[in-house]
Design a protein around this motif. Structure first.
Motif, PDB file in Angstrom:
ATOM      1  N   LEU A  84      47.387  52.137  -2.730  1.00  0.00           N
ATOM      2  CA  LEU A  84      48.685  52.056  -3.397  1.00  0.00           C
ATOM      3  C   LEU A  84      48.833  53.100  -4.489  1.00  0.00           C
ATOM      4  CD1 LEU A  84      49.050  48.176  -3.729  1.00  0.00           C
ATOM      5  CD2 LEU A  84      50.351  49.688  -2.206  1.00  0.00           C
ATOM      6  N   ARG A  85      47.807  53.252  -5.325  1.00  0.00           N
ATOM      7  CA  ARG A  85      47.927  54.128  -6.486  1.00  0.00           C
ATOM      8  C   ARG A  85      47.691  55.601  -6.123  1.00  0.00           C
ATOM      9  NH1 ARG A  85      50.850  52.399 -10.046  1.00  0.00           N
ATOM     10  NH2 ARG A  85      49.624  50.843 -11.106  1.00  0.00           N
ATOM     11  N   VAL A  86      46.712  55.879  -5.258  1.00  0.00           N
ATOM     12  CA  VAL A  86      46.327  57.262  -4.982  1.00  0.00           C
ATOM     13  C   VAL A  86      47.039  57.813  -3.751  1.00  0.00           C
ATOM     14  CG1 VAL A  86      44.396  58.800  -4.468  1.00  0.00           C
ATOM     15  CG2 VAL A  86      44.089  56.924  -6.089  1.00  0.00           C
ATOM     16  N   GLU A  87      46.870  57.152  -2.620  1.00  0.00           N
ATOM     17  CA  GLU A  87      47.428  57.684  -1.377  1.00  0.00           C
ATOM     18  C   GLU A  87      48.940  57.516  -1.297  1.00  0.00           C
ATOM     19  OE1 GLU A  87      45.089  56.313   2.000  1.00  0.00           O
ATOM     20  OE2 GLU A  87      43.315  56.337   0.709  1.00  0.00           O
ATOM     21  N   LEU A  88      49.439  56.333  -1.630  1.00  0.00           N
ATOM     22  CA  LEU A  88      50.883  56.096  -1.622  1.00  0.00           C
ATOM     23  C   LEU A  88      51.528  56.706  -2.869  1.00  0.00           C
ATOM     24  CD1 LEU A  88      53.209  54.724  -0.080  1.00  0.00           C
ATOM     25  CD2 LEU A  88      52.723  52.648  -1.371  1.00  0.00           C
ATOM     26  N   GLY A  89      50.771  56.739  -3.955  1.00  0.00           N
ATOM     27  CA  GLY A  89      51.262  57.340  -5.197  1.00  0.00           C
ATOM     28  C   GLY A  89      52.320  56.521  -5.895  1.00  0.00           C
ATOM     29  N   THR A  90      52.253  55.207  -5.768  1.00  0.00           N
ATOM     30  CA  THR A  90      53.274  54.362  -6.391  1.00  0.00           C
ATOM     31  C   THR A  90      53.117  54.336  -7.905  1.00  0.00           C
ATOM     32  OG1 THR A  90      54.337  52.198  -6.377  1.00  0.00           O
ATOM     33  CG2 THR A  90      51.949  52.205  -6.210  1.00  0.00           C
ATOM     34  N   ASP A  91      54.258  54.274  -8.580  1.00  0.00           N
ATOM     35  CA  ASP A  91      54.258  54.125 -10.031  1.00  0.00           C
ATOM     36  C   ASP A  91      54.640  52.697 -10.417  1.00  0.00           C
ATOM     37  OD1 ASP A  91      56.895  54.172  -9.241  1.00  0.00           O
ATOM     38  OD2 ASP A  91      57.569  55.456 -10.873  1.00  0.00           O
ATOM     39  N   ARG A  92      54.780  51.844  -9.417  1.00  0.00           N
ATOM     40  CA  ARG A  92      55.161  50.446  -9.655  1.00  0.00           C
ATOM     41  C   ARG A  92      53.991  49.651 -10.233  1.00  0.00           C
ATOM     42  NH1 ARG A  92      60.682  50.371  -9.242  1.00  0.00           N
ATOM     43  NH2 ARG A  92      61.242  51.741  -7.545  1.00  0.00           N
ATOM     44  N   ALA A  93      54.309  48.505 -10.766  1.00  0.00           N
ATOM     45  CA  ALA A  93      53.280  47.632 -11.321  1.00  0.00           C
ATOM     46  C   ALA A  93      52.378  47.126 -10.198  1.00  0.00           C
ATOM     47  CB  ALA A  93      53.931  46.448 -12.031  1.00  0.00           C
TER      48      ALA A  93
ATOM     49  N   ALA B  72      40.748  47.449 -12.283  1.00  0.00           N
ATOM     50  CA  ALA B  72      42.129  47.424 -12.775  1.00  0.00           C
ATOM     51  C   ALA B  72      42.387  48.559 -13.756  1.00  0.00           C
ATOM     52  CB  ALA B  72      42.425  46.075 -13.431  1.00  0.00           C
ATOM     53  N   THR B  73      41.479  48.776 -14.673  1.00  0.00           N
ATOM     54  CA  THR B  73      41.635  49.846 -15.649  1.00  0.00           C
ATOM     55  C   THR B  73      41.614  51.207 -14.981  1.00  0.00           C
ATOM     56  OG1 THR B  73      40.574  48.455 -17.325  1.00  0.00           O
ATOM     57  CG2 THR B  73      40.697  50.814 -17.784  1.00  0.00           C
ATOM     58  N   GLY B  74      40.737  51.387 -14.004  1.00  0.00           N
ATOM     59  CA  GLY B  74      40.612  52.667 -13.318  1.00  0.00           C
ATOM     60  C   GLY B  74      41.845  53.070 -12.536  1.00  0.00           C
ATOM     61  N   TYR B  75      42.603  52.096 -12.058  1.00  0.00           N
ATOM     62  CA  TYR B  75      43.803  52.388 -11.268  1.00  0.00           C
ATOM     63  C   TYR B  75      45.089  51.988 -11.992  1.00  0.00           C
ATOM     64  CZ  TYR B  75      40.846  53.634  -7.371  1.00  0.00           C
ATOM     65  OH  TYR B  75      39.916  54.251  -6.573  1.00  0.00           O
ATOM     66  N   ASP B  76      45.026  51.840 -13.311  1.00  0.00           N
ATOM     67  CA  ASP B  76      46.194  51.526 -14.130  1.00  0.00           C
ATOM     68  C   ASP B  76      46.909  50.275 -13.623  1.00  0.00           C
ATOM     69  OD1 ASP B  76      48.074  51.801 -16.170  1.00  0.00           O
ATOM     70  OD2 ASP B  76      49.391  53.042 -14.935  1.00  0.00           O
ATOM     71  N   CYS B  77      46.140  49.208 -13.467  1.00  0.00           N
ATOM     72  CA  CYS B  77      46.676  47.922 -13.002  1.00  0.00           C
ATOM     73  C   CYS B  77      46.503  46.880 -14.102  1.00  0.00           C
ATOM     74  CB  CYS B  77      45.911  47.438 -11.766  1.00  0.00           C
ATOM     75  SG  CYS B  77      45.893  48.573 -10.397  1.00  0.00           S
ATOM     76  N   LYS B  78      47.145  45.763 -13.917  1.00  0.00           N
ATOM     77  CA  LYS B  78      46.920  44.616 -14.781  1.00  0.00           C
ATOM     78  C   LYS B  78      45.994  43.650 -14.050  1.00  0.00           C
ATOM     79  CE  LYS B  78      49.371  45.888 -18.238  1.00  0.00           C
ATOM     80  NZ  LYS B  78      48.779  46.071 -19.554  1.00  0.00           N
ATOM     81  N   TYR B  79      45.288  42.820 -14.803  1.00  0.00           N
ATOM     82  CA  TYR B  79      44.309  41.906 -14.219  1.00  0.00           C
ATOM     83  C   TYR B  79      44.541  40.495 -14.726  1.00  0.00           C
ATOM     84  CZ  TYR B  79      39.825  39.679 -13.279  1.00  0.00           C
ATOM     85  OH  TYR B  79      38.860  38.813 -12.851  1.00  0.00           O
TER      86      TYR B  79
ATOM     87  N   ALA C  38      56.878  45.576  -7.352  1.00  0.00           N
ATOM     88  CA  ALA C  38      55.508  45.372  -7.819  1.00  0.00           C
ATOM     89  C   ALA C  38      54.631  44.988  -6.636  1.00  0.00           C
ATOM     90  CB  ALA C  38      55.460  44.272  -8.879  1.00  0.00           C
ATOM     91  N   TYR C  39      53.341  45.145  -6.845  1.00  0.00           N
ATOM     92  CA  TYR C  39      52.354  44.756  -5.841  1.00  0.00           C
ATOM     93  C   TYR C  39      51.381  43.794  -6.491  1.00  0.00           C
ATOM     94  CZ  TYR C  39      54.085  48.943  -3.502  1.00  0.00           C
ATOM     95  OH  TYR C  39      54.885  49.891  -2.919  1.00  0.00           O
ATOM     96  N   VAL C  40      51.083  42.701  -5.806  1.00  0.00           N
ATOM     97  CA  VAL C  40      50.107  41.738  -6.279  1.00  0.00           C
ATOM     98  C   VAL C  40      48.971  41.727  -5.261  1.00  0.00           C
ATOM     99  CG1 VAL C  40      49.673  39.337  -6.926  1.00  0.00           C
ATOM    100  CG2 VAL C  40      51.928  40.354  -7.349  1.00  0.00           C
ATOM    101  N   VAL C  41      47.802  42.168  -5.698  1.00  0.00           N
ATOM    102  CA  VAL C  41      46.634  42.254  -4.828  1.00  0.00           C
ATOM    103  C   VAL C  41      45.680  41.139  -5.239  1.00  0.00           C
ATOM    104  CG1 VAL C  41      44.745  43.716  -4.028  1.00  0.00           C
ATOM    105  CG2 VAL C  41      46.942  44.759  -4.670  1.00  0.00           C
TER     106      VAL C  41
END
Length: 180
Positions: free
Chosen positions: A65-74, A99-106, A42-45
């Motif tokens: 993380l979400r676009v360039e790295l393409g991670t599917d992790r939390a 958070a919503t735009g990049y499928d993250c939790k807040y 997981a990643y905590v930003v």
């Protein structure tokens, strides 16, 4: 909850559904190792609500993380310093939109007051288990009893209904750390 710090890695023990797990936090990752080489769950930003530049940096990291790295992790986007509400420069709605735009939790915390940190740690572990499909019974936060609405009687009831403050309540799924 036990916490250990050793050579740039912080270790925290978290108990979730009767099962103890150890979370390791790397802050920041070793400059000689690329983030792609690390095997992270997981990643905590984290950003400060009092510093717009830190939010802009968090935005760039989240996008990377979400676009360039393409991670599917939390990925958990964490607003810190919520105790400094009068100095707030980043709104919760802006952070939730990111958070919503990049499928993250807040989540919002105050490290200085140790506010919501336990919930955050349990939420991180819950997200890791959900993303890695580790079977776990869902944990739902205990809700406080809701207050009943006052019913107005008499001649002022019409005015009370007319001037009743209506707030637009948006349901953000990014706030629930215990669901995908």
């Amino acid at each position: 909850m036990l916490c250990f710090v050793e050579s740039g890695v912080m270790t925290v023990s978290v108990l979730l559904n009767g099962e103890e797990s150890t979370l390791e936090f790397i802050d920041p990752p070793d400059k000689n190792i690329s983030i792609e080489e690390l095997q992270l769950d997981a990643y905590v930003v984290v950003f400060s609500i009092t510093d717009k530049a830190s939010f802009d940096t968090a935005t760039n990291i989240t996008k990377y993380l979400r676009v360039e790295l393409g991670t599917d992790r939390a990925i958990l986007l964490v607003a810190n310093k919520i105790d400094l509400v009068r100095k707030r420069k980043v709104s919760a709605d802006d952070a939730r939109l990111l958070a919503t735009g990049y499928d993250c939790k807040y989540a919002e915390t105050s490290a200085a007051l140790n506010h919501h940190l336990d919930e955050l740690l349990v939420g991180i572990l819950s997200q890791i288990r959900l993303k890695l499909s580790i079977p776990v019974e869902p944990v739902y936060p205990i809700k406080s009893p809701t207050k009943e609405k006052k019913k107005h009687k008499g001649p002022f009831s019409i005015f009370a209904k007319l001037f009743q403050r209506k707030t637009k309540k948006v349901n953000y799924t990014c706030d629930n750390l215990f669901t995908l």
